[in-house]
Design an enzyme around this catalytic site. Sequence first.
Site, PDB file in Angstrom:
ATOM      1  CB  SER A 167      67.777  84.014  13.343  1.00  0.00           C
ATOM      2  OG  SER A 167      68.836  84.318  12.473  1.00  0.00           O
ATOM      3  NE  ARG A 190      80.235  90.986  12.775  1.00  0.00           N
ATOM      4  CZ  ARG A 190      79.323  90.020  12.836  1.00  0.00           C
ATOM      5  NH1 ARG A 190      79.434  89.022  13.705  1.00  0.00           N
ATOM      6  NH2 ARG A 190      78.282  90.048  12.026  1.00  0.00           N
ATOM      7  CD  GLN A 221      73.249  90.858  13.183  1.00  0.00           C
ATOM      8  OE1 GLN A 221      74.098  91.740  13.307  1.00  0.00           O
ATOM      9  NE2 GLN A 221      73.567  89.582  13.026  1.00  0.00           N
ATOM     10  CG  ASP A 266      74.525  84.407   7.743  1.00  0.00           C
ATOM     11  OD1 ASP A 266      75.105  85.496   7.523  1.00  0.00           O
ATOM     12  OD2 ASP A 266      73.758  84.223   8.700  1.00  0.00           O
ATOM     13  CE  LYS A 326      76.554  89.388   7.191  1.00  0.00           C
ATOM     14  NZ  LYS A 326      75.355  89.789   7.956  1.00  0.00           N
ATOM     15  NE  ARG A 382      76.608  81.406   8.968  1.00  0.00           N
ATOM     16  CZ  ARG A 382      75.839  80.550   9.649  1.00  0.00           C
ATOM     17  NH1 ARG A 382      75.877  79.260   9.384  1.00  0.00           N
ATOM     18  NH2 ARG A 382      75.004  80.962  10.581  1.00  0.00           N
TER      19      ARG A 382
HETATM   20  O1  LIG Z   1      69.053  88.817  12.574  1.00  0.00           O
HETATM   21  C1  LIG Z   1      69.714  87.770  12.518  1.00  0.00           C
HETATM   22  O2  LIG Z   1      69.459  86.780  13.238  1.00  0.00           O
HETATM   23  C2  LIG Z   1      70.831  87.696  11.564  1.00  0.00           C
HETATM   24  C3  LIG Z   1      70.947  88.636  10.573  1.00  0.00           C
HETATM   25  C4  LIG Z   1      72.034  88.657   9.573  1.00  0.00           C
HETATM   26  O3  LIG Z   1      72.910  89.718   9.868  1.00  0.00           O
HETATM   27  P1  LIG Z   1      72.643  91.234   9.361  1.00  0.00           P
HETATM   28  O4  LIG Z   1      71.484  91.780  10.053  1.00  0.00           O
HETATM   29  O5  LIG Z   1      73.911  91.983   9.738  1.00  0.00           O
HETATM   30  O6  LIG Z   1      72.479  91.119   7.880  1.00  0.00           O
HETATM   31  C5  LIG Z   1      72.815  87.362   9.544  1.00  0.00           C
HETATM   32  O7  LIG Z   1      74.027  87.535   8.854  1.00  0.00           O
HETATM   33  C6  LIG Z   1      73.081  86.828  10.922  1.00  0.00           C
HETATM   34  O8  LIG Z   1      73.752  85.582  10.873  1.00  0.00           O
HETATM   35  C7  LIG Z   1      71.790  86.591  11.667  1.00  0.00           C
HETATM   36  C1  LIG Z   2      76.871  86.571  10.434  1.00  0.00           C
HETATM   37  C2  LIG Z   2      76.600  85.595  11.276  1.00  0.00           C
HETATM   38  O1  LIG Z   2      76.295  85.743  12.597  1.00  0.00           O
HETATM   39  P1  LIG Z   2      76.385  86.981  13.596  1.00  0.00           P
HETATM   40  O2  LIG Z   2      76.195  88.248  12.824  1.00  0.00           O
HETATM   41  O3  LIG Z   2      75.320  86.726  14.586  1.00  0.00           O
HETATM   42  O4  LIG Z   2      77.740  86.912  14.250  1.00  0.00           O
HETATM   43  C3  LIG Z   2      76.543  84.187  10.807  1.00  0.00           C
HETATM   44  O5  LIG Z   2      76.143  83.339  11.621  1.00  0.00           O
HETATM   45  O6  LIG Z   2      76.940  83.848   9.677  1.00  0.00           O
END
Ligand SMILES: O=C(O)C1=C[C@@H](OP(=O)(O)O)[C@@H](O)[C@H](O)C1
Ligand SMILES: C=C(OP(=O)(O)O)C(=O)O
Length: 450
Positions: free
Chosen positions: A30, A130, A178, A331, A358, A406
């Site tokens: 992140s 997605r 996100q 995650d 995901k 994962r």
């Molecule tokens: O902001 C980020 O860096 C992330 C937010 C998460 O997703 P969501 O915002 O969809 O929950 C997570 O699952 C992803 O691996 C990284």
């Molecule tokens: C959900 C994940 O990543 P991203 O949403 O960035 O693909 C993750 O790394 O588990």
Amino acid sequence: MSHASDDPQPLTASPGAPLRGALKPPGDKSISHRAMILGLLAVGETRVEGLLEGDDVLRTAAAAEALGAGVERLGEGRWLVRGVGIGGMSDPAATLDFGNAGTGSRLMMGVVGGQPVTATFDGDASLRSRPMRRILDPLVKMGTEVVSEAAGGRVPLTLRGPREAIPITYETPAASAQIKSAVLLAGLNAPGTTTVIEAAATRDHTERMLRLFGAEVAVTPHGPGGQGRAVALTGQPTLRGTDVIVPADPSSAAFPLVAALVVPGSEVTLRGVMMNPLRIGLITTLLEMGAEIERTNEREEGGETVADLRVRASRLKGVDVPPERAPSMIDEYPVLAVAASFAEGTTRMAGLHELRVKESDRLEAVAAGLEANGVRFEVQGDDLVVHGDGAAPQGGGTVATHLDHRIAMAFLVMGLATREPVTVDDGAMIATSFPSFLPTMRELGGRIEA
Ligand SMILES: O=C(O)C1=C[C@@H](OP(=O)(O)O)[C@@H](O)[C@H](O)C1
Ligand SMILES: C=C(OP(=O)(O)O)C(=O)O
């Protein structure tokens, strides 16, 4: 969900000797994405240390370059970004291909959506499945034009940003860092305050890093019990390039950590793992399950608390994991499900709907993997209930990974301690977040073979 990579790499993990040793997990994914993105938007030079050189982040680096930044690799994990400043980006010559990365693509949609540029976003079969409406909806309110999109609001899609974004107040419909980040990044080019309200606090790396680069961000508790947050960004700041140190990723640390808990006789130390409270729900849960995890040598690194974790093989017991903990371990559920299958008693993981969007439908993918390896479980709506009997599950199954790193890593961890080996159909995607996973696990003594 029949996605496979172009060159699938089946891997098999087999039970063996205890895991022993010490390691530093790779840089946080992140924070690595955000370092590249704010480096692009800043004036001057940003030097990054400890960057995760996984495929997801390298795609974000390439996108930053395509939008006008100078991006240079100085050494292992050491990168230099010469930014263009807010409003200084140029149209990329080609489609921005984000590969497997939800974070990279969605955050960059926020960047492009707030600035006068036009860019096309695409990715692999997983990313193409997605949902992107959750990002496009607020961006349209901020003045972004969605020039084209694939059916159902998916990539490939093309965005054209306005000369100036419109500042908005936006309540996120899902607990998603996100979504929050995309709106805030678009708000950087808005004349006024952009506010994101989230019902449950999600990872706060964007807010922290915006401040580090010189933006004004006010964060206040929101809603009943103060569980939510209102995050208010003052628009059109001058972001200044700075130094970013990336701490080790707790989401990657989770794999050797759970492996050390379930392989009898193991003792493993994980060094410098980020302990941001919004990221360590897994550790909280494992401690409740009776895991021996000693947190030592706490210190500050790059504006985050990091610690060394000494982990010993432990007898785990089943627990209830409350839905409000999900954002802090979103995650980590696949590998928690693996830990739960070795525990004595029932582990109920509640409120997992976000797992369905995901890299794969992780609830389905985990269920299929448990099924293939003789673990008793139920999926009840969006809850996953795993029944362990305090002994190693049978194993012997082959797990479909659906382009999901994962899922691959979680079931390889399982196979290090089941009675029979566990095979995953494709480990290629592990390179997106933990490129050194195989050598790391092998150095600890884990048997994982192609
Ligand atoms: O902001 C980020 O860096 C992330 C937010 C998460 O997703 P969501 O915002 O969809 O929950 C997570 O699952 C992803 O691996 C990284
Ligand atoms: C959900 C994940 O990543 P991203 O949403 O960035 O693909 C993750 O790394 O588990």
